[in-house]
Design an enzyme around this catalytic site. Structure first.
Site, PDB file in Angstrom:
ATOM      1  N   LYS A 277       1.052  -1.356   0.132  1.00 36.22           N
ATOM      2  CA  LYS A 277      -0.106  -0.250  -0.217  1.00 36.22           C
ATOM      3  C   LYS A 277       0.927   1.428   0.264  1.00 36.22           C
ATOM      4  O   LYS A 277       1.904   1.693   0.483  1.00 36.22           O
ATOM      5  CB  LYS A 277      -0.850   0.088   1.282  1.00 36.22           C
ATOM      6  N   ASP A 282      -2.519  10.920   3.278  1.00 38.82           N
ATOM      7  CA  ASP A 282      -3.701   9.927   3.191  1.00 38.82           C
ATOM      8  C   ASP A 282      -4.603  11.240   4.433  1.00 38.82           C
ATOM      9  O   ASP A 282      -4.676  11.109   5.316  1.00 38.82           O
ATOM     10  CB  ASP A 282      -3.503   9.085   3.993  1.00 38.82           C
ATOM     11  N   LYS A 289     -10.131  12.669   7.713  1.00 40.67           N
ATOM     12  CA  LYS A 289     -10.041  12.283   9.076  1.00 40.67           C
ATOM     13  C   LYS A 289     -10.499  14.195  10.266  1.00 40.67           C
ATOM     14  O   LYS A 289      -9.986  15.051   9.477  1.00 40.67           O
ATOM     15  CB  LYS A 289      -7.942  11.964   8.964  1.00 40.67           C
ATOM     16  N   ASP A 300       1.329   6.410   5.164  1.00 36.44           N
ATOM     17  CA  ASP A 300       0.844   5.640   4.958  1.00 36.44           C
ATOM     18  C   ASP A 300       0.886   5.060   3.380  1.00 36.44           C
ATOM     19  O   ASP A 300       0.659   4.602   2.709  1.00 36.44           O
ATOM     20  CB  ASP A 300      -0.515   6.158   4.271  1.00 36.44           C
ATOM     21  N   GLU A 361      -9.441   3.564   1.661  1.00 37.79           N
ATOM     22  CA  GLU A 361      -8.807   4.080   1.114  1.00 37.79           C
ATOM     23  C   GLU A 361      -7.724   2.717   0.588  1.00 37.79           C
ATOM     24  O   GLU A 361      -7.936   2.217  -0.722  1.00 37.79           O
ATOM     25  CB  GLU A 361      -8.630   4.781   1.178  1.00 37.79           C
ATOM     26  N   ARG A 363      -7.392  -0.382   1.288  1.00 41.29           N
ATOM     27  CA  ARG A 363      -8.072  -1.556   1.099  1.00 41.29           C
ATOM     28  C   ARG A 363      -8.308  -1.752  -1.303  1.00 41.29           C
ATOM     29  O   ARG A 363      -8.135  -2.473  -1.146  1.00 41.29           O
ATOM     30  CB  ARG A 363      -8.896  -2.313   1.803  1.00 41.29           C
TER      31      ARG A 363
END
Length: 515
Positions: A277, A282, A289, A300, A361, A363
């Site tokens: 990933k 993010d 968030k 991330d 996101e 996944r």
């Protein structure tokens, strides 16, 4: 990077800034570990008593400095705790040696040379000590003006306290002409350097490491190490139908990328695919968030950094296994073009996903990359991701979770992690949690039940692994970024977690010993 040598020299006559010795925690107080006999003798056999007087106990990570005895060319002795004294005839735990070497290397920032007189019963011990001190000497200061003023020997970068990292280390008791010792040092150097490369990437600010820049770094390293590389930009992703990666990157001015790194060995009998990933920043997207959760979100992409570093390490070590790395790179931002909660994305596999939360996101990009990796029909796939806060709640900040579609493979990956000194724990994939992702609109939703969220994410990813392919998922959300103080060989900031596990898995596959 600290220069390493193996040395048969005696500690008293060695010119160095410090002599590092090990101290174990015994029932009756601290005890001097093997390797430091000459140092103890110079203290008339009373070194343990002197250390106890100074408050040393031998506890893991404890560092005690004291003046070197008369006649030593090094002015200081650095005693580092190894933890509990091992049972009779048993050696020290490799991770204890690794952490002790790292703690000593951190304590010796600013020194030009140190001699490490830690227990080296065999070549493997030399390897873990070397690995620990190389990781412990790490610093990231590319953005500090003070670094330019505090360059150490050989142009070394300064660390956070203004001192250059330890420039040179000699491992006393090592055998310079022994093939096993030399191989152990070479392996430790390659693995530690690549783990530190992953740390650098994680620590790089997101304004300097967007998906395009990350892809460029991968291309440069691939060229240097004879790795085949393919980069899919926005146009190629649209043409290929990579709806997950495109959907996540839709709100950003920096377009997404999918990078494929292929290391091949002419002697390989097994093939592995590593998928990472790579969310370079993010924000959560439209599902923004909350305050206080954005500041470290440059980390991330730690899964992609680990995958990238592991593939390069495999190439440097010449492992007899084919290893492909997939870096799913995107920046998750809110804007007028961003994916909205309620949107449906058509993934590379052809399945549709209803996006209920744009902050789930990781996944989505992994799903496309997992399906792409499956098309090569590798013997096994491992994905690595800072995927869920739920995994941190379950396992804390130093242990990552392992899920898999095969219990034996999950156990094999767990054993590889433990052998590598990376705390991990096997986690289940309960079938009853799958129903929570049923969508009235699409084939599957990207969210399910709140409880067991880390396991729900694993179940989602399993949907995008090709039929019959063995797969494991590493959720490294906890240990990938250390927000606390440094410990052992682990610095503050990016840690490079999972690099050593992936390299060990590749070694086992090359040797035909992977479960």
């Amino acid at each position: 990077m600290t220069a390493l040598t193996l040395s048969t020299a005696a500690a008293p006559g060695l010119r160095a800034d410090a002599i590092v010795i090990g101290v174990a925690k015994g029932a009756g107080g601290p005890s001097v570990a093997p390797g430091a006999e000459a140092v103890d003798k110079a203290y008339d056999g009373r070194l343990a008593a002197v250390l106890e007087t100074l408050g040393a106990s031998g506890a893991e990570g404890e560092v005690t400095k004291l003046p070197a005895p008369s006649g030593f060319k090094a002015p200081v002795v650095v005693a580092v705790g190894l933890g509990a004294e091992p049972e009779k005839d048993a050696g020290f735990d490799p991770e204890a040696l690794r952490r002790a070497a790292g703690a000593a290397a951190r304590a010796l920032a600013g020194a030009k040379k140190a001699a490490f007189a830690l227990p080296l019963a065999e070549a493997a011990d030399a390897g873990v000590v070397a690995e620990g001190l190389l990781l412990g000497a790490y610093s990231f200061d590319a953005y500090k003006a003070s670094a330019k003023e505090a360059k150490g020997a050989k142009g070394a970068k300064a660390n956070g306290n203004g001192k250059a990292p330890l420039a040179e280390a000699a491992l006393l008791g090592g055998k310079p002409r022994d093939k096993a010792y030399k191989a152990a040092i070479e392996r430790a150097t390659a693995v530690a350097e690549e783990q530190n490369r992953a740390r650098d990437l994680v620590n790089t600010p997101p304004n300097d490491l967007d998906p395009e820049a990350f892809a460029a770094v991968a291309q440069a390293a691939a060229k240097e190490h004879g790795i085949k590389v393919q980069v899919l930009d926005e146009k190629a992703l649209v043409k290929g139908g990579y709806g997950g990666i495109l959907g996540v990157g839709a709100g950003s001015a920096s377009g997404p990328r999918l990078v494929k790194l292929s290391y091949t060995s002419p002697k390989a009998k097994k093939s592995l695919a590593f998928v990472g990933k790579g969310i370079t920043y993010d924000s959560g997207g439209i599902s923004l968030k909350p305050a206080g959760h954005n500041e470290t979100m440059k980390c991330d992409m730690a899964g992609a950094a680990a995958v990238f570093a592991a593939v390069v390490a495999a190439a440097r070590l010449g492992l007899e296994v084919n290893v492909t790395g997939w870096l799913a790179l995107a920046e998750n931002m809110p804007s007028g073009s961003a994916t909205r909660p309620g949107d449906v994305l058509r993934m590379y596999s052809g399945k549709t996903v209803e996006v209920l939360n744009t902050d789930a996101e990781g996944r989505l990009v992994l799903a496309d990359a997992l399906w792409a990796a499956s098309q090569d029909e590798p013997d096994a796939i491992i994905d690595v991701a800072t995927l869920t806060g739920a995994m941190m709640l379950a396992l804390g900040s130093r242990t990552y979770g392992i899920m898999a579609n095969d219990d034996a493979f999950r156990s094999a990956v767990h054993e590889a992690a433990e052998e590598s000194g990376e705390p991990a724990w096997p986690m289940p994939l309960p079938e009853h949690l799958r129903k929570g992702m049923d969508s009235p609109t699409a084939d599957i939703a990207n969210m399910g039940e709140r409880m067991g969220g880390g396991l729900v994410a694993g179940l989602f990813l399993r949907e995008f692994v090709g039929e019959g392919i063995t797969w494991a998922h590493l959720d490294i959300a906890g240990p990938a970024f250390n927000e606390g103080g440094p410990f052992g060989y682990t610095p503050k900031g990016g840690t490079g977690t999972a690099v050593r596990t992936l390299v060990r898995v590749a070694e086992l596959a090359a040797a035909g010993e992977l479960g």
